[in-house]
Write an enzyme that holds these catalytic residues in place. Structure first.
Site, PDB file in Angstrom:
ATOM      1  CB  VAL A  16      -0.962   0.001   1.213  1.00  0.00           C
ATOM      2  CG1 VAL A  16      -1.838   1.245   1.197  1.00  0.00           C
ATOM      3  CG2 VAL A  16      -1.824  -1.254   1.218  1.00  0.00           C
ATOM      4  CD  GLU A 131     -13.821   5.063   2.819  1.00  0.00           C
ATOM      5  OE1 GLU A 131     -14.468   6.047   3.188  1.00  0.00           O
ATOM      6  OE2 GLU A 131     -14.299   3.904   2.785  1.00  0.00           O
ATOM      7  CB  VAL A 134     -13.919  -1.309   5.721  1.00  0.00           C
ATOM      8  CG1 VAL A 134     -15.021  -2.288   5.315  1.00  0.00           C
ATOM      9  CG2 VAL A 134     -13.718  -1.337   7.228  1.00  0.00           C
ATOM     10  CB  ILE A 138     -15.479  -0.232  -1.518  1.00  0.00           C
ATOM     11  CG1 ILE A 138     -15.285  -1.372  -2.521  1.00  0.00           C
ATOM     12  CG2 ILE A 138     -16.950   0.122  -1.393  1.00  0.00           C
ATOM     13  CD1 ILE A 138     -15.948  -2.681  -2.093  1.00  0.00           C
ATOM     14  N   GLY A 189      -0.366  -9.584  -3.161  1.00  0.00           N
ATOM     15  CA  GLY A 189      -0.439  -8.478  -2.191  1.00  0.00           C
ATOM     16  C   GLY A 189      -1.779  -8.342  -1.506  1.00  0.00           C
ATOM     17  CD  GLU A 192      -4.100  -7.701   6.409  1.00  0.00           C
ATOM     18  OE1 GLU A 192      -3.344  -7.026   7.104  1.00  0.00           O
ATOM     19  OE2 GLU A 192      -4.736  -7.216   5.463  1.00  0.00           O
ATOM     20  CG  ASP A 203      -8.664  -8.488   7.057  1.00  0.00           C
ATOM     21  OD1 ASP A 203      -7.872  -7.535   7.209  1.00  0.00           O
ATOM     22  OD2 ASP A 203      -9.511  -8.520   6.141  1.00  0.00           O
ATOM     23  CE  LYS A 207     -10.679  -5.670   5.590  1.00  0.00           C
ATOM     24  NZ  LYS A 207     -10.319  -6.605   4.515  1.00  0.00           N
ATOM     25  N   GLY A 305      -5.291  -5.312  -2.398  1.00  0.00           N
ATOM     26  CA  GLY A 305      -4.293  -5.005  -3.421  1.00  0.00           C
ATOM     27  C   GLY A 305      -3.763  -3.601  -3.175  1.00  0.00           C
TER      28      GLY A 305
END
Ligand code: NAP
Ligand code: HSE
Length: 432
Positions: A16, A131, A134, A138, A189, A192, A203, A207, A305
């Site tokens: 990221v 943001e 989760v 989106i 990617g 986790e 995970d 969320k 991703g």
């Protein structure tokens, strides 16, 4: 007139972080970024553990291992995309206490400490945005926090983990081996650092906790989410589901039960092939929100991703920058203390159960009678035999989870039962 400058530091140069640096440094987008931020966003540094690792796209001059010095370098916004609870939490706290706004993609941290961190941000006149925590790209959190802020939401349900959806999709469409599909998800990617976070649904549970907070006002770091991962899902269950017109997906749900009850859970579910969630494949995520007046709403997109997730992080950075320039910050949500948690055992749904038994006369009747004793009504049954053994696959009518659990417990104790291989909830047709 020259635009003001907003200084941004990033902790994390992995999937990221590296993608975010590319977006921030893309010369073709620089004007658009200035417009959106109402400022020039200056990338001051990127903290990593190992500066010697090759990181195409991140200039060597930006890299540092000294996170404290980065935070102390007159930052306006700190981006935390390192992951994990510690030392990420300490870094975030340290930045917020200095009045530095924080943008994070760290759902584990937000699920554990989000409410306290949001309060800390508020006390120091800073923003805390998450943001990307989760649904990757989106924009679901902003939608809940802003567009649906006045709506009475009844349910949030979705596929919120890309890795498990990728694995289940591979098992369903290609008959792939679980381990091989997991390795592919890691290479892409999606996964986790610790794969159990994905496959054991920690995970997704984090969320669901974040979604529940914004939808219902539950507290972050509050009570546990009922959680079951996908490690028990076998290819035989996937095949049975397909024969019966279902697919198996890992779903996260937060919903109202009655006036003051909230159920929050993550578990594999059999979904009819015609259901909108059934066709959400690969690393895609989808989130349904149902509101009293809004009706059902759905978001679909790349849920994992580096590149897609970085777009959500960038959006938060630009928001935080704009707030910085206008001298405002977001006010944290307040929790609804009237709510109580409803355990998953108190909920009803149809179930799929797969039972490996000795293939001899009377066994089916014996097994069926256990269902009956616990008030679990059988809708259909499928038997496949192999040697002295047989697999009985049952679909039940709607049944109370606690009754199904009691059924499983008694079945396991039968001498003719080898094992209960699967006990999976079935989601009814349509989005209700
Ligand atoms: P990643 O590829 O493992 O990258 C983590 C980065 O953080 C690495 O560059 C690592 O440095 C650095 N780092 C870790 N601990 C550090 C420390 N103590 N000090 C300085 N740097 C440190 O992880 P990722 O996939 O980018 O994920 C980052 C965050 O985004 C996580 O919270 C994750 O849950 C979240 N997220 C990820 C995705 C996704 O699809 N990948 C989607 C949504 C959210 P080194 O490179 O030197 O080891
Ligand atoms: N590991 C996570 C997933 C990344 O697979 O969905 C996105 O949060």
């Amino acid at each position: 007139m020259e635009s003001p400058v907003v200084r941004v530091g990033v902790i994390g140069g992995g999937f990221v972080g590296a993608a975010l640096v590319q977006l921030l440094c893309d010369p073709t987008r620089s004007e658009a970024l200035v417009d959106a931020a109402t400022a020039t966003v200056e990338l001051v540094g990127v903290a990593v553990r190992d500066v010697a690792k090759p990181r195409p796209g991140i200039g060597l001059g930006l890299l540092t291992t000294d996170v404290d010095a980065l935070i102390a370098s007159d930052l306006d916004v700190l981006v935390e995309v390192a992951g994990g609870i510690e030392p990420a939490r300490s870094y975030v706290e340290s930045a917020l206490k200095r009045g530095i706004s924080v943008v994070t993609a760290n759902k584990a941290l937000m699920a554990e400490s989000g409410t306290q961190l949001a309060q800390l941000a508020h006390e120091h006149g800073a923003d805390l945005f998450y943001e990307a925590a989760v649904g990757g790209a989106i924009p679901i959190l902003r939608a809940l926090r802003s567009s649906l802020a006045g709506e009475r939401i009844t349910r949030v349900m979705g596929i919120v983990n890309g890795t498990t959806n990728y694995i289940l999709t591979k098992m369903t469409t290609e008959g792939s081996d679980y381990g091989e599909a997991l390795r592919e998800a890691q290479a892409l990617g999606y996964a986790e650092a610790d794969p159990s976070a994905d496959v054991e649904a920690f995970d997704a549970a984090a969320k669901v906790q974040i979604l529940s907070t914004l939808a219902f006002g539950t507290r972050l770091g509050g009570e546990e989410i009922a959680r079951e991962g996908i490690t028990g899902v076998r290819i035989v269950d996937v095949d049975f589901a397909a024969r019966m017109g279902y697919v198996i997906k890992l779903v996260g749900v937060a919903e109202r039960v009655g006036e003051t009850g909230i159920s929050r859970r993550v578990h594999p579910a059999m979904i009819p092939v015609g259901h909108p969630l059934a066709s959400v494949n690969g690393a895609m995520n989808a989130v349904f929100v149902e509101g009293v007046k809004s009706g059902p709403l759905m978001w679909l997109g790349q849920g994992a991703g580096g590149e897609s997730t970085a777009t959500a992080v960038l959006g938060d950075v630009l928001d935080a920058a704009r707030n910085r320039i206008s001298g405002r910050h977001d006010v944290p949500f307040t929790g609804d203390r009237s709510l109580h948690y409803v355990p998953a055992s108190e909920l009803s749904s149809p179930f799929y159960l797969s039972v490996d038994v000795l293939d001899r006369p009377g066994v089916l009747a014996e097994v069926a009678s256990v269902f009956g004793r616990h008030d679990v009504s059988i809708q259909s049954m499928d038997q496949s035999g192999f040697g002295d053994e047989a697999r009985l696959a049952f679909l039940t009518h709607e049944a109370l989870s606690a009754d199904v659990e009691a059924t499983v417990k008694e079945l396991i104790a039968l001498e003719s039962v080898e094992s209960v291989g699967a006990c999976i909830r079935v989601i009814d047709e349509g989005v209700t």
